[in-house]
Motif scaffolding. Structure first.
Motif, short mmCIF file in Angstrom:
data_model
loop_
_atom_site.label_atom_id
_atom_site.label_comp_id
_atom_site.label_asym_id
_atom_site.label_seq_id
_atom_site.Cartn_x
_atom_site.Cartn_y
_atom_site.Cartn_z
N ILE A 56 0.85 -1.20 0.00
CA ILE A 56 0.00 0.00 0.00
C ILE A 56 0.89 1.24 0.00
CG2 ILE A 56 -1.81 1.25 1.23
CD1 ILE A 56 -2.41 -1.34 2.76
N LEU A 58 0.31 5.21 0.64
CA LEU A 58 -0.66 6.20 1.09
C LEU A 58 -0.01 7.58 1.07
CD1 LEU A 58 -1.90 4.16 4.19
CD2 LEU A 58 -2.99 4.28 1.93
N GLU A 62 -5.34 12.26 4.28
CA GLU A 62 -6.66 11.69 3.99
C GLU A 62 -6.58 10.19 3.71
OE1 GLU A 62 -7.07 14.45 0.98
OE2 GLU A 62 -7.33 16.04 2.45
N ARG A 63 -5.58 9.79 2.96
CA ARG A 63 -5.42 8.36 2.64
C ARG A 63 -5.07 7.55 3.89
NH1 ARG A 63 -4.12 6.25 -2.13
NH2 ARG A 63 -4.93 4.43 -1.08
N GLU A 66 -8.23 7.20 5.83
CA GLU A 66 -9.09 6.20 5.19
C GLU A 66 -8.63 4.78 5.53
OE1 GLU A 66 -8.82 7.16 1.05
OE2 GLU A 66 -10.05 8.98 1.28
N MET A 67 -7.32 4.56 5.57
CA MET A 67 -6.80 3.22 5.89
C MET A 67 -7.24 2.80 7.29
SD MET A 67 -4.11 1.55 7.77
CE MET A 67 -2.94 2.84 8.10
N SER A 70 -10.99 2.14 7.45
CA SER A 70 -11.48 1.14 6.49
C SER A 70 -12.09 -0.07 7.21
CB SER A 70 -10.34 0.66 5.59
OG SER A 70 -9.45 -0.17 6.32
#
Length: 164
Positions: A56, A58, A62-63, A66-67, A70
């Motif tokens: 991954i 990121l 924001e990413r 999100e992780m 999730s």
């Protein structure tokens, strides 16, 4: 005490304070991510910071947020998991720092705890008005590939990761 000695002591204390602040930021990751605090985890990174994990990549808070939020990550929390960050080796150079450590992801499976991942972690951090923030964290699983131990050695030397 002479002015030179006082200045030298202040410099040494400042370096120790910086190293402690960097270590505290790094040590915050496990409790925050295992607690599901997506805002807290994301805030560890600079706004344009990067978290580069084997599978991954990121880019940006924001990413990272999100992780943590999730369904997959929340499932790990519900199952029982611990992200354990080992003691860091930290090199501070002014407003920049390089740190290296190991980390383990321990999960609860069928009534026992299993190490799911053991990784080499290379962190680059920067002093910002709110405190030390992660610019880049590069993780590589310790599975025999050459790049994983190379991250550890680069960090001990205070060098950037090859991926940086």
């Amino acid at each position: 005490m002479s002015e030179n000695r006082i200045a030298a002591l202040e410099a040494r204390i400042g370096l120790l304070e910086d190293e402690r602040a960097v270590a505290r930021a790094m040590a915050s990751y496990g409790p925050l991510v295992d607690g599901g605090d997506a805002d807290g985890v994301a805030a560890l990174w600079a706004p344009d910071g990067v978290y580069d994990i084997d599978e991954i990549f990121l880019a940006g808070r924001e990413r990272i947020h999100e992780m943590v939020a999730s369904p997959a990550h929340q499932g790990w929390i519900r199952q029982g998991c611990a992200h354990v960050v080992g003691p860091p080796h930290i090199t501070v150079d002014g407003d920049e720092a390089v740190a290296v450590c190991h980390s383990l992801m321990v999960v609860h499976e069928e009534g026992r705890y299993v190490v799911r991942r053991a990784t080499a972690n290379h962190w680059r951090l920067r002093r910002t008005p709110p405190g030390w923030q992660v610019v880049t964290r590069t993780n590589r699983i310790l599975d025999g590939r050459a790049e994983s131990p190379a991250l550890l050695v680069a960090g001990v030397r205070g060098e950037a990761a090859q991926a940086d």
